[in-house]
Design a protein around this motif. Structure first.
Motif, PDB file in Angstrom:
ATOM      1  N   THR A   1       1.358   3.547  -3.337  1.00  0.00           N
ATOM      2  CA  THR A   1       0.581   5.299  -2.827  1.00  0.00           C
ATOM      3  C   THR A   1       1.963   6.150  -3.298  1.00  0.00           C
ATOM      4  O   THR A   1       1.801   7.502  -4.433  1.00  0.00           O
ATOM      5  CB  THR A   1      -0.030   5.037  -1.524  1.00  0.00           C
ATOM      6  OG1 THR A   1      -0.611   4.582  -1.482  1.00  0.00           O
ATOM      7  CG2 THR A   1      -0.409   7.002  -1.382  1.00  0.00           C
TER       8      THR A   1
ATOM      9  N   GLY B   1      -2.109  -0.259  -4.474  1.00  0.00           N
ATOM     10  CA  GLY B   1      -1.702  -0.516  -3.415  1.00  0.00           C
ATOM     11  C   GLY B   1      -2.946  -2.121  -2.878  1.00  0.00           C
ATOM     12  O   GLY B   1      -2.405  -2.850  -2.002  1.00  0.00           O
ATOM     13  N   LEU B   2      -4.121  -1.608  -2.368  1.00  0.00           N
ATOM     14  CA  LEU B   2      -4.862  -2.388  -1.823  1.00  0.00           C
ATOM     15  C   LEU B   2      -5.626  -3.829  -2.046  1.00  0.00           C
ATOM     16  O   LEU B   2      -5.312  -4.355  -1.647  1.00  0.00           O
ATOM     17  CB  LEU B   2      -6.048  -0.916  -1.266  1.00  0.00           C
ATOM     18  CG  LEU B   2      -5.848   0.281  -0.593  1.00  0.00           C
ATOM     19  CD1 LEU B   2      -7.623   0.704  -0.280  1.00  0.00           C
ATOM     20  CD2 LEU B   2      -5.819  -0.729   1.006  1.00  0.00           C
TER      21      LEU B   2
ATOM     22  N   GLY C   1      -2.712   5.184  -6.443  1.00  0.00           N
ATOM     23  CA  GLY C   1      -1.563   4.704  -6.546  1.00  0.00           C
ATOM     24  C   GLY C   1      -2.207   3.312  -5.171  1.00  0.00           C
ATOM     25  O   GLY C   1      -1.839   2.152  -4.863  1.00  0.00           O
ATOM     26  N   LEU C   2      -3.045   4.194  -4.360  1.00  0.00           N
ATOM     27  CA  LEU C   2      -3.954   3.370  -3.536  1.00  0.00           C
ATOM     28  C   LEU C   2      -4.356   2.606  -3.738  1.00  0.00           C
ATOM     29  O   LEU C   2      -4.674   1.566  -2.816  1.00  0.00           O
ATOM     30  CB  LEU C   2      -4.875   5.277  -2.295  1.00  0.00           C
ATOM     31  CG  LEU C   2      -5.052   4.265  -1.362  1.00  0.00           C
ATOM     32  CD1 LEU C   2      -4.182   3.898  -0.344  1.00  0.00           C
ATOM     33  CD2 LEU C   2      -6.306   5.558   0.003  1.00  0.00           C
ATOM     34  N   VAL C   3      -5.670   2.699  -4.603  1.00  0.00           N
ATOM     35  CA  VAL C   3      -6.067   1.996  -4.894  1.00  0.00           C
ATOM     36  C   VAL C   3      -5.768   0.361  -4.947  1.00  0.00           C
ATOM     37  O   VAL C   3      -5.610  -1.194  -4.645  1.00  0.00           O
ATOM     38  CB  VAL C   3      -7.220   2.041  -5.777  1.00  0.00           C
ATOM     39  CG1 VAL C   3      -7.885   0.598  -5.956  1.00  0.00           C
ATOM     40  CG2 VAL C   3      -8.338   2.869  -5.360  1.00  0.00           C
TER      41      VAL C   3
ATOM     42  N   THR D   1      -8.058   0.294 -12.827  1.00  0.00           N
ATOM     43  CA  THR D   1      -7.295   1.113 -12.364  1.00  0.00           C
ATOM     44  C   THR D   1      -6.478   2.032 -12.768  1.00  0.00           C
ATOM     45  O   THR D   1      -6.278   2.917 -13.190  1.00  0.00           O
ATOM     46  CB  THR D   1      -7.298   1.006 -10.766  1.00  0.00           C
ATOM     47  OG1 THR D   1      -8.319   0.240 -10.396  1.00  0.00           O
ATOM     48  CG2 THR D   1      -6.857   2.192 -10.040  1.00  0.00           C
TER      49      THR D   1
ATOM     50  N   THR E   1      -2.355   9.462  -7.288  1.00  0.00           N
ATOM     51  CA  THR E   1      -2.015   9.110  -5.802  1.00  0.00           C
ATOM     52  C   THR E   1      -3.355   8.113  -5.135  1.00  0.00           C
ATOM     53  O   THR E   1      -3.017   7.195  -4.509  1.00  0.00           O
ATOM     54  CB  THR E   1      -1.997  10.231  -4.922  1.00  0.00           C
ATOM     55  OG1 THR E   1      -1.028  11.333  -5.000  1.00  0.00           O
ATOM     56  CG2 THR E   1      -1.579   9.919  -3.397  1.00  0.00           C
ATOM     57  N   ALA E   2      -3.915   9.096  -5.730  1.00  0.00           N
ATOM     58  CA  ALA E   2      -5.262   8.115  -5.251  1.00  0.00           C
ATOM     59  C   ALA E   2      -5.405   6.743  -5.511  1.00  0.00           C
ATOM     60  O   ALA E   2      -5.759   5.040  -5.861  1.00  0.00           O
ATOM     61  CB  ALA E   2      -7.046   8.400  -5.920  1.00  0.00           C
TER      62      ALA E   2
ATOM     63  N   VAL F   1       0.938  -1.168  -0.001  1.00  0.00           N
ATOM     64  CA  VAL F   1       0.366   0.284  -0.312  1.00  0.00           C
ATOM     65  C   VAL F   1       0.795   0.606  -0.076  1.00  0.00           C
ATOM     66  O   VAL F   1       0.377   2.217  -0.754  1.00  0.00           O
ATOM     67  CB  VAL F   1      -1.019  -0.174   1.392  1.00  0.00           C
ATOM     68  CG1 VAL F   1      -1.961   1.053   1.001  1.00  0.00           C
ATOM     69  CG2 VAL F   1      -2.375  -1.036   0.913  1.00  0.00           C
ATOM     70  N   VAL F   2       1.990   1.289   0.714  1.00  0.00           N
ATOM     71  CA  VAL F   2       3.049   2.689   1.207  1.00  0.00           C
ATOM     72  C   VAL F   2       3.275   2.540  -0.024  1.00  0.00           C
ATOM     73  O   VAL F   2       3.940   3.752  -0.858  1.00  0.00           O
ATOM     74  CB  VAL F   2       4.054   2.256   2.960  1.00  0.00           C
ATOM     75  CG1 VAL F   2       4.591   3.433   2.105  1.00  0.00           C
ATOM     76  CG2 VAL F   2       2.813   2.346   3.505  1.00  0.00           C
TER      77      VAL F   2
END
Length: 433
Positions: free
Chosen positions: A81, A287-288, A283-285, A333, A280-281, A77-78
């Protein structure tokens, strides 16, 4: 008075064949084609090697130094993101901002300005190293086309601009797949529909030379291989025909789900109104999704798919299905939030996962047949390139005996995808058809 005999029906005219191009006009194209093909392969190789070195730092050296698990959920996740944030900042800073919205681009497009190329290669390298589920094919092809077109127009201003586009596209595709056959198949669909002088093979002559040069350069340096070394296929059998039709259709449906989710996801990220925030959002998705599907669902998928194929019994049917769905969600995504990358390699991973799921559900279905048919269906939906989908599906198993069944499986899968939305958007955000 005898009735008149009916007049004979006119003989249908023979279709006119385009005049052949003299050899003296084809021969001067050989050297430029070879040069373009070699340079395209070297650019691809350079970006790939740089991304691999950076990937080792980000996913091995850095987490080891911090005492964090290399592929722990937290690190995935890190890292994804942070990759989105880094790519967003880079796109904002580089000239040309990395070119047009990647959701609106295909594999072979019109040349962009050469000043865009350095920034495009930079963000592509960051995305490949950071674990984004996209391949290098779209941005590398775009960069090579831009450079070949710019240099070609200056060194040989009398040559048509389309020549340089075709040479760069063929050289890059040949290098990507390690064979000029892939380049010839992809370009044949475009060349066959374009009017122009010369017979079909005359127009394919120079691109085939570029594709050969690119493929040989990559093969001699990097020795790429798409063969998954799956158990040899012993068919065909009558039961395999039904399996092939069903699995390819299931792959096409999985691909279509991603295709129809594509404009929806694009609108969601576009609503954020700022590329840095959207990436950034995104990337967060990603990572999840990586934490959900496991580390094999990260990156472009070419190395990871060999891990799956190396142990077809190593995961359950549910786990294979989960990885296929997660990979397609990650592809949608990544391609809609602003990352630069291609869609072929992630689609191959999803197809292989789906095929191994089918084998796990019904052990009698040979894994080679299941994998090749699932990849065929997914690629048909995502790329709408019939020849390259068939070629990729066949080359993954390296067995010509599956070709008759693959050709049969193409028919229902193509009926499912033809005329429907494509995984590419128009300038207004609507799907192309």
């Amino acid at each position: 008075m005898a009735p008149e005999s009916p007049a004979p029906s006119p003989t249908p005219p023979h279709p006119r064949q385009p005049p052949a191009t003299p050899a003296r006009r084809l021969l001067p194209l050989v050297l430029p084609a070879i040069v373009v093909g070699v340079v395209c392969a070297l650019i691809l190789l350079g970006v790939s090697l740089l991304a691999e070195q950076l990937q080792d730092v980000l996913w091995e050296s850095l987490p080891d130094a911090l005492g964090v698990g290399r592929f722990s959920s937290v690190w995935m996740v890190v890292m994804l993101t942070a990759t989105g944030l880094a790519v967003g900042i880079a796109l904002r800073a580089v000239p040309g901002h990395g070119g047009p919205d990647p959701a609106t681009t295909g594999l072979v497009d019109a040349p962009m300005r050469p000043g865009v190329v350095p920034g495009l290669l930079l963000v592509t390298t960051l995305a490949l190293a950071g674990g984004v589920s996209l391949g290098p094919e779209n941005p590398i092809t775009a960069a090579n086309i831009a450079l070949a077109f710019w240099l070609g127009r200056r060194l040989a201003p009398g040559a048509p601009g389309e020549v340089w586009v075709a040479l760069a596209a063929a050289g890059t595709i040949g290098a990507l797949f390690g064979t000029p056959v892939a380049a010839a198949l992809i370009l044949s669909e475009a060349l066959a529909s374009q009017p122009g002088p010369g017979a079909f093979w005359d127009r394919l002559f120079a691109p085939l030379a570029a594709g050969t040069a690119g493929a040989l350069t990559m093969s001699l340096i990097a020795e790429p291989s798409f063969d998954l070394s799956l158990p040899a296929y012993t068919g065909p059998h009558w039961g395999d025909l039904l399996s092939a039709l069903l699995i390819a259709s299931a792959g096409a449906l999985l691909g279509l789900l991603a295709v129809y989710a594509f404009p929806v996801a694009h609108r969601v990220f576009a609503a954020l109104r700022h590329p840095v925030l959207a990436l950034t959002a995104g990337g967060l998705v990603l990572g999840l999704l990586g934490a959900l599907g496991g580390h094999l669902t990260l990156f472009k998928g070419l190395d990871e798919v060999k891990t799956l194929a190396g142990d077809p019994e190593g995961w359950s049917a549910g786990e294979f299905a989960g990885m296929a769905i997660v990979k397609m969600a990650a592809l949608v995504t990544a391609a809609t939030c602003g990352f630069r990358g291609g869609r072929i390699f992630p689609s191959v991973f999803a197809g292989v996962s789906l095929g191994l799921c089918a084998h796990a559900l019904v052990d009698a279905v040979p894994p080679s047949l299941a994998v090749s048919c699932a990849v065929l269906g997914v690629l048909l939906a995502v790329t709408r390139q019939g020849w390259v989908s068939l070629f990729t599906a066949a080359v993954l198993v390296g067995d010509a005996s599956v070709l008759p069944l693959l050709c049969a499986a193409t028919l229902p899968a193509w009926l499912l995808v033809t005329g429907r939305a494509q995984m590419q958007l128009d300038a207004d955000g609507t799907s192309l058809r």
